[in-house]
Motif scaffolding. Structure first.
Motif, PDB file in Angstrom:
ATOM      1  N   ILE A  14       0.847  -1.187   0.000  1.00 27.53           N
ATOM      2  CA  ILE A  14       0.000   0.000   0.000  1.00 27.53           C
ATOM      3  C   ILE A  14       0.886   1.242   0.000  1.00 27.53           C
ATOM      4  CG2 ILE A  14      -1.971  -1.117   1.108  1.00 27.53           C
ATOM      5  CD1 ILE A  14      -1.144   0.221   3.739  1.00 27.53           C
ATOM      6  N   GLN A  15       0.345   2.333  -0.471  1.00 26.94           N
ATOM      7  CA  GLN A  15       1.085   3.587  -0.534  1.00 26.94           C
ATOM      8  C   GLN A  15       1.225   4.191   0.858  1.00 26.94           C
ATOM      9  OE1 GLN A  15      -0.890   6.158  -3.314  1.00 26.94           O
ATOM     10  NE2 GLN A  15      -1.031   4.569  -4.870  1.00 26.94           N
ATOM     11  N   GLU A  16       2.206   5.068   1.000  1.00 26.42           N
ATOM     12  CA  GLU A  16       2.440   5.735   2.281  1.00 26.42           C
ATOM     13  C   GLU A  16       1.210   6.516   2.732  1.00 26.42           C
ATOM     14  OE1 GLU A  16       4.673   6.533   5.651  1.00 26.42           O
ATOM     15  OE2 GLU A  16       5.233   5.228   3.982  1.00 26.42           O
ATOM     16  N   VAL A  17       0.571   7.208   1.798  1.00 22.50           N
ATOM     17  CA  VAL A  17      -0.611   7.994   2.156  1.00 22.50           C
ATOM     18  C   VAL A  17      -1.731   7.090   2.669  1.00 22.50           C
ATOM     19  CG1 VAL A  17      -1.601   8.025  -0.194  1.00 22.50           C
ATOM     20  CG2 VAL A  17      -2.151   9.856   1.431  1.00 22.50           C
ATOM     21  N   THR A  18      -1.864   5.908   2.092  1.00 26.25           N
ATOM     22  CA  THR A  18      -2.870   4.945   2.552  1.00 26.25           C
ATOM     23  C   THR A  18      -2.514   4.446   3.943  1.00 26.25           C
ATOM     24  OG1 THR A  18      -3.367   4.285   0.282  1.00 26.25           O
ATOM     25  CG2 THR A  18      -4.034   2.763   2.029  1.00 26.25           C
ATOM     26  N   TRP A  19      -1.241   4.098   4.143  1.00 27.98           N
ATOM     27  CA  TRP A  19      -0.828   3.630   5.461  1.00 27.98           C
ATOM     28  C   TRP A  19      -1.130   4.674   6.536  1.00 27.98           C
ATOM     29  CZ3 TRP A  19      -0.328   0.140   8.823  1.00 27.98           C
ATOM     30  CH2 TRP A  19       0.360   0.384  10.014  1.00 27.98           C
ATOM     31  N   ASN A  20      -0.861   5.911   6.248  1.00 28.87           N
ATOM     32  CA  ASN A  20      -1.091   6.967   7.237  1.00 28.87           C
ATOM     33  C   ASN A  20      -2.560   7.035   7.641  1.00 28.87           C
ATOM     34  OD1 ASN A  20       1.618   7.640   7.308  1.00 28.87           O
ATOM     35  ND2 ASN A  20       1.418   9.182   5.709  1.00 28.87           N
ATOM     36  N   VAL A  21      -3.462   6.868   6.683  1.00 29.34           N
ATOM     37  CA  VAL A  21      -4.895   6.891   6.980  1.00 29.34           C
ATOM     38  C   VAL A  21      -5.302   5.631   7.746  1.00 29.34           C
ATOM     39  CG1 VAL A  21      -7.199   6.877   5.947  1.00 29.34           C
ATOM     40  CG2 VAL A  21      -5.422   8.377   5.009  1.00 29.34           C
ATOM     41  N   VAL A  22      -4.824   4.481   7.291  1.00 27.41           N
ATOM     42  CA  VAL A  22      -5.155   3.203   7.929  1.00 27.41           C
ATOM     43  C   VAL A  22      -4.624   3.169   9.364  1.00 27.41           C
ATOM     44  CG1 VAL A  22      -4.660   0.715   7.894  1.00 27.41           C
ATOM     45  CG2 VAL A  22      -5.337   1.882   5.782  1.00 27.41           C
ATOM     46  N   ALA A  23      -3.401   3.592   9.560  1.00 27.20           N
ATOM     47  CA  ALA A  23      -2.776   3.550  10.890  1.00 27.20           C
ATOM     48  C   ALA A  23      -3.572   4.350  11.913  1.00 27.20           C
ATOM     49  CB  ALA A  23      -1.339   4.051  10.814  1.00 27.20           C
ATOM     50  N   GLU A  24      -4.211   5.412  11.482  1.00 22.04           N
ATOM     51  CA  GLU A  24      -5.020   6.239  12.389  1.00 22.04           C
ATOM     52  C   GLU A  24      -6.257   5.505  12.915  1.00 22.04           C
ATOM     53  OE1 GLU A  24      -4.639   9.392  13.697  1.00 22.04           O
ATOM     54  OE2 GLU A  24      -2.583   9.168  12.954  1.00 22.04           O
ATOM     55  N   LEU A  25      -6.675   4.470  12.191  1.00 27.24           N
ATOM     56  CA  LEU A  25      -7.890   3.746  12.570  1.00 27.24           C
ATOM     57  C   LEU A  25      -7.646   2.636  13.597  1.00 27.24           C
ATOM     58  CD1 LEU A  25      -9.604   3.438   9.081  1.00 27.24           C
ATOM     59  CD2 LEU A  25     -10.053   5.114  10.885  1.00 27.24           C
ATOM     60  N   PHE A  26      -6.400   2.220  13.747  1.00 28.71           N
ATOM     61  CA  PHE A  26      -6.071   1.121  14.662  1.00 28.71           C
ATOM     62  C   PHE A  26      -5.575   1.658  15.998  1.00 28.71           C
ATOM     63  CE2 PHE A  26      -5.997  -1.160  10.675  1.00 28.71           C
ATOM     64  CZ  PHE A  26      -6.484  -2.405  11.008  1.00 28.71           C
ATOM     65  N   ARG A  27      -5.978   0.973  17.068  1.00 33.97           N
ATOM     66  CA  ARG A  27      -5.477   1.310  18.395  1.00 33.97           C
ATOM     67  C   ARG A  27      -5.163   0.016  19.143  1.00 33.97           C
ATOM     68  NH1 ARG A  27     -10.956   1.438  18.852  1.00 33.97           N
ATOM     69  NH2 ARG A  27     -11.853   0.721  20.821  1.00 33.97           N
ATOM     70  N   PRO A  28      -4.173   0.053  20.011  1.00 31.25           N
ATOM     71  CA  PRO A  28      -3.803  -1.174  20.734  1.00 31.25           C
ATOM     72  C   PRO A  28      -4.858  -1.559  21.767  1.00 31.25           C
ATOM     73  CG  PRO A  28      -2.439   0.679  21.438  1.00 31.25           C
ATOM     74  CD  PRO A  28      -3.310   1.181  20.339  1.00 31.25           C
ATOM     75  N   GLN A  29      -4.998  -2.844  21.957  1.00 36.05           N
ATOM     76  CA  GLN A  29      -5.898  -3.371  23.000  1.00 36.05           C
ATOM     77  C   GLN A  29      -5.326  -4.682  23.510  1.00 36.05           C
ATOM     78  OE1 GLN A  29     -10.130  -3.596  22.136  1.00 36.05           O
ATOM     79  NE2 GLN A  29     -10.366  -5.332  23.515  1.00 36.05           N
ATOM     80  N   ARG A  30      -5.399  -4.869  24.798  1.00 35.94           N
ATOM     81  CA  ARG A  30      -4.985  -6.132  25.423  1.00 35.94           C
ATOM     82  C   ARG A  30      -6.227  -6.940  25.784  1.00 35.94           C
ATOM     83  NH1 ARG A  30      -0.275  -7.486  27.296  1.00 35.94           N
ATOM     84  NH2 ARG A  30      -1.116  -8.603  29.075  1.00 35.94           N
ATOM     85  N   LEU A  31      -6.147  -8.216  25.578  1.00 31.20           N
ATOM     86  CA  LEU A  31      -7.150  -9.141  26.101  1.00 31.20           C
ATOM     87  C   LEU A  31      -6.418 -10.075  27.047  1.00 31.20           C
ATOM     88  CD1 LEU A  31      -9.226 -10.352  22.992  1.00 31.20           C
ATOM     89  CD2 LEU A  31      -9.899  -8.675  24.704  1.00 31.20           C
TER      90      LEU A  31
END
Length: 192
Positions: A14-31
């Motif tokens: 994926i392109q850098e611009v796509t990664w930047n948008v995608v990365a903003e949607l993920f957050r860490p979580q522990r189970l």
């Protein structure tokens, strides 16, 4: 997040611009072990990348018997996919079998990127195709292989997993009882 990006890039660059948008949607979580990621009876909206840990997807019949559908481990995407895609009530449970480190994201937010980021849509398509092939192979194994062959296939597909999970989960995944699994293991290890 670097591991998530490496995984995505291995499936479909994926392109850098796509990664930047995608990365903003993920957050860490522990189970923690035995905690649920998804529950039957509700509409699910969250998908996750597994950075560490083991989860299982399973369903329960009317008598409360559990049937393990699949396992998710590091470098897998996990979610109640039927519910995520259709918006219908979820029918499976997804439970942590160990402590897990996840990166979670709102599934509708991820899919909204398809129109503006075709490289992200390509990644999602390739991921879905991989899961489709896995599901088809799993169905064939259950229909065409005997229990011994299914166990050997499980060991090849998930090397070392059975040392980290309860044997009744392995038996459930194979479609046999724990007693049958004990007999199969004894027979196979006696030959080794």
């Amino acid at each position: 997040m670097n591991r998530l990006r490496s995984y995505i890039e291995a499936v479909a660059p994926i392109q850098e611009v796509t990664w930047n948008v995608v990365a903003e949607l993920f957050r860490p979580q522990r189970l923690v072990k035995n905690e649920y990621f998804a529950l039957a009876g509700r509409v699910e909206h969250t998908a996750a990348y597994v950075a560490e840990g083991i989860l299982r997807a399973f369903y329960r019949d009317a008598d409360g018997l559990e049937y393990t559908k699949t396992f998710f481990m590091a470098d897998d995407f996990v979610g109640a996919f039927s519910s995520l895609v259709t918006g219908q009530t979820n029918q499976i449970y997804i439970q942590a079998l160990s402590d897990c480190e996840l990166f979670i994201a709102d599934y509708p937010a991820l899919t909204r990127l398809y129109d503006t980021h075709p490289d992200w849509e390509r990644f999602a398509r390739k991921l879905a195709e991989g899961y489709f092939v896995f599901k088809e192979q799993r169905e064939l194994e259950l229909a065409l292989l005997n229990a011994d062959e299914r166990y050997l296939r499980f060991r090849a597909e998930y090397p070392g997993l059975e040392q980290h999970i309860a044997q009744y989960h392995v038996a459930s995944y194979l479609g046999i009882t724990p007693t049958q699994l004990s007999r199969i293991r004894a027979k196979i290890f006696a030959r080794a």
